[in-house]
Design a protein around this motif. Structure first.
Motif, PDB file in Angstrom:
ATOM      1  N   VAL A  88       1.155  -1.145  -0.100  1.00 45.32           N
ATOM      2  CA  VAL A  88      -0.098  -0.057  -0.710  1.00 45.32           C
ATOM      3  C   VAL A  88       0.926   1.091  -0.128  1.00 45.32           C
ATOM      4  N   TYR A  89       0.483   2.007  -1.665  1.00 46.73           N
ATOM      5  CA  TYR A  89       1.101   3.524  -0.943  1.00 46.73           C
ATOM      6  C   TYR A  89       0.982   4.394  -0.372  1.00 46.73           C
ATOM      7  N   VAL A  90       1.038   5.509  -0.122  1.00 45.83           N
ATOM      8  CA  VAL A  90       0.566   6.151   1.026  1.00 45.83           C
ATOM      9  C   VAL A  90       1.278   7.338   0.555  1.00 45.83           C
ATOM     10  N   GLU A  91       1.073   8.475  -0.554  1.00 46.64           N
ATOM     11  CA  GLU A  91       1.641   9.734  -0.254  1.00 46.64           C
ATOM     12  C   GLU A  91       1.096  10.939  -0.042  1.00 46.64           C
ATOM     13  N   GLY A  92       1.473  11.241   1.570  1.00 48.81           N
ATOM     14  CA  GLY A  92       0.793  11.917   1.868  1.00 48.81           C
ATOM     15  C   GLY A  92       1.222  13.511   1.945  1.00 48.81           C
ATOM     16  N   ASP A  93       0.557  15.288   2.432  1.00 50.67           N
ATOM     17  CA  ASP A  93       0.476  16.096   1.983  1.00 50.67           C
ATOM     18  C   ASP A  93       1.220  17.123   2.891  1.00 50.67           C
ATOM     19  N   GLY A  94       1.948  16.189   4.082  1.00 53.80           N
ATOM     20  CA  GLY A  94       2.320  16.600   5.027  1.00 53.80           C
ATOM     21  C   GLY A  94       3.780  16.378   5.486  1.00 53.80           C
ATOM     22  N   ALA A  95       4.515  16.488   6.066  1.00 55.55           N
ATOM     23  CA  ALA A  95       6.322  16.641   5.776  1.00 55.55           C
ATOM     24  C   ALA A  95       7.089  15.603   4.934  1.00 55.55           C
ATOM     25  N   PRO A  96       7.455  16.200   4.004  1.00 55.28           N
ATOM     26  CA  PRO A  96       8.062  14.800   2.837  1.00 55.28           C
ATOM     27  C   PRO A  96       8.723  13.274   3.643  1.00 55.28           C
ATOM     28  N   GLN A  97       8.341  12.458   2.702  1.00 55.52           N
ATOM     29  CA  GLN A  97       8.985  11.369   3.485  1.00 55.52           C
ATOM     30  C   GLN A  97       8.357  10.187   1.857  1.00 55.52           C
ATOM     31  N   PHE A  98      10.088   9.696   2.163  1.00 56.28           N
ATOM     32  CA  PHE A  98       9.892   8.631   0.792  1.00 56.28           C
ATOM     33  C   PHE A  98      10.266   7.392   1.540  1.00 56.28           C
ATOM     34  N   SER A  99       9.909   6.757   0.358  1.00 58.79           N
ATOM     35  CA  SER A  99      10.664   5.008   0.158  1.00 58.79           C
ATOM     36  C   SER A  99      10.949   4.119  -0.790  1.00 58.79           C
ATOM     37  N   LEU A 100      12.253   3.553  -0.807  1.00 61.66           N
ATOM     38  CA  LEU A 100      13.592   3.861  -1.663  1.00 61.66           C
ATOM     39  C   LEU A 100      13.166   2.194  -1.117  1.00 61.66           C
ATOM     40  N   VAL A 101      12.493   1.813  -1.981  1.00 59.94           N
ATOM     41  CA  VAL A 101      12.376  -0.007  -2.870  1.00 59.94           C
ATOM     42  C   VAL A 101      13.323  -0.622  -4.110  1.00 59.94           C
TER      43      VAL A 101
END
Length: 518
Positions: free
Chosen positions: A342-355
């Motif tokens: 499940v990919y969750v791309e929010g509008d808050g603080a920058p978050q990243f996931s390296l797959v």
């Protein structure tokens, strides 16, 4: 002082340090660990090796705990810490043979550390000279493919720079998560947002939810129990249902109450639910029918990232969900390596996931740990703003500075400082050996290069050569990480070399007490 007991303790620690130290660098040797239960693990990770070793000696347990704490706090450098600790203890043992007292050795080590710290500060370069991607590439020892190393290190550097440059408070390496899974070699995606390894609780739930309201919960999603903990605190109900009709009426009331709670949440904009608890089977269909997707058993770290990414707040249950407590995000479900994420791309603080992808389970574990080290090193370099040459170049330079300082030191501490300097070159020696070079010949060549003024000469293990590591394919390490590794190794070594007795805490006889007092 009980020198026999002291030597036995130091020998045990030295064996572990030597074993772990051989895993240093991109060509660190693999270890085949056979545990008492028959489990076999092949690894070239010093941290994983320490985790798998079944250590019961108190000195080695202290070493394991110290390196584990260092890894947790800094994210990288634990193998260097272990290697230096073992080298310092070996030099201390040789100094004991020459008649030096542990206090004198410890004092000399402290003086040498002060020289090393001053030298590190004076030789550090601005990060802008090499770029954060060079730091990430240096720490990314889990792959030897140059294209993969370049692509992954650039992705890490871009994400780390974005997080560090944001106005979000407390931004750091926790905002860049690493997931490594089976798949094509070198396939890597840098995904904005949070990637959850937990699939949706029902296949009937929507798989794409743009601009969804996100509810973050701490308890199980289920129909409320009449008079139970989910009821309003101002109600005081006493139930006495004796007949089937009464029980059925209570059940229908509870289901109606859940429908009301769900309708209220949906009316507030809720389309995605993430909970630390579970989602009861009897409400999964109702959530799906309402167009709500849900994941359960979300771990604390993932929940914290969701809070930062979506801007929502964690509330106890669905009944407390309001527009003020909800976050917002684009949510989608994608299949990766035979599993749904499940990919969750929010509008808050920058978050990243390296797959990242690797071809076999052992490579997956090694690549994931290596990428995590690269993430930690990159964030530390961005925080410090300065770097030092890698490949053992810094250790050789520190050796020269400490030997020079030792010649101007009166007393027997001079011998301890020289021992400290000699211990430092264990790092380039190990790197040279892993690259297929003769260890001591490599050290001598480095010493000659530094004497000639080439202070950035180090070991390029991937190329199998000695060169200026700040030119071409740059090899650089964060200043703060290098300083902390040397300082922590010194602290741990001086603590261990002053141990002269193993005392059982639960059986302290008079003889033991007398020995401990001596």
């Amino acid at each position: 002082m009980n020198t026999d007991a002291q030597r036995a303790l130091l020998d045990d620690v030295d064996r572990v340090c030597d074993l772990v130290g051989t895993t240093l660098g991109p060509f660190g040797t693999n270890k085949l660990v056979v545990e008492s239960g028959g489990r076999v693990t092949a690894t070239s990770s010093g941290t994983m090796l320490l985790d798998r070793l079944e250590l019961d000696d108190p000195a080695t347990t202290l070493l394991e705990r110290a390196t584990g704490d260092f890894r947790e706090r800094h994210g990288d450098g634990a193998t260097t810490l272990t290697l230096l600790t073992g080298a310092l203890l070996r030099e201390a043992d040789a100094l004991f043979e020459r008649g030096l007292h542990p206090t004198t050795v410890a004092r000399g080590y402290r003086e040498a550390l002060a020289v090393a710290v001053d030298r590190l500060e004076s030789r550090a370069r601005p990060l802008s000279v090499v770029g954060p991607d060079a730091v990430a590439r240096t720490a990314l020892t889990g792959t030897r493919n140059p294209m993969t190393r370049r692509r992954v290190s650039e992705a890490i550097a871009d994400a780390a720079a974005t997080v560090s440059a944001s106005d979000a408070p407390n931004g750091g390496r926790a905002d860049l998560d690493v997931l490594a899974r089976l798949g094509g070699v070198g396939d890597t995606d840098l995904v904005p947002g949070v990637v959850l390894e937990t699939p949706l609780v029902s296949d009937a739930m929507p798989r794409r939810l743009p601009d969804a309201g996100v509810a973050l919960l701490s308890s199980t999603v289920d129909v409320p129990k009449l008079g139970g903990a989910t009821e309003s605190a101002d109600r005081d109900l006493s139930l006495d249902a004796d007949t089937f009709e009464e029980r059925a009426a209570i059940g229908e009331y509870e289901r109606d109450e859940f429908r009301r709670i769900l309708s209220s949440a949906v009316a507030s904009g809720c389309r995605f639910v993430a909970t630390k608890g579970g989602v009861n089977d009897r409400v999964k269909t109702r959530l799906a029918d309402a167009g709500v997707a849900a994941v359960d058993r979300v771990e604390d770290g993932e929940m914290e990232r969701l809070v930062r990414s979506t801007g929502g707040r964690v509330v106890p249950s669905l009944a407390e969900v309001t527009p003020e407590t909800m976050g917002a995000a684009d949510v989608r479900v994608e299949r990766l390596a035979g599993r749904e994420f499940v990919y969750v791309e929010g509008d808050g603080a920058p978050q990243f996931s390296l797959v990242c992808r690797a071809p076999d389970p052992r490579s997956v574990a090694a690549f994931e740990e290596s990428a995590e080290s690269a993430v930690a090193a990159t964030f530390r370099a961005l925080e410090d703003g300065r770097v030092v040459p890698g490949g053992g170049a810094t250790e050789v330079d520190l050796e020269r500075a400490i030997r020079t300082a030792a010649r101007g030191t009166a007393g027997r501490e001079q011998l301890a400082m020289e021992g400290f300097a000699k211990a430092l070159v264990t790092v380039p020696k190990r790197l040279a050996e892993s690259a297929g070079l003769d260890g001591w010949s490599g050290v001598i060549r480095l010493r000659v290069a530094h004497d000639e003024g080439r202070s950035s000469a180090g070991v390029d293990a991937l190329a199998g050569e000695i060169r200026d590591v700040l030119e071409g394919e740059v090899i650089a390490e964060p200043l703060g990480l290098k300083r902390d590794a040397v300082a922590s190794a010194t602290d741990l070594a001086t603590q261990l070399l002053r141990v002269d007795e193993r005392v059982p805490a639960n059986d302290l006889s008079d003889e033991d007490s007398t020995a401990a007092a001596r």
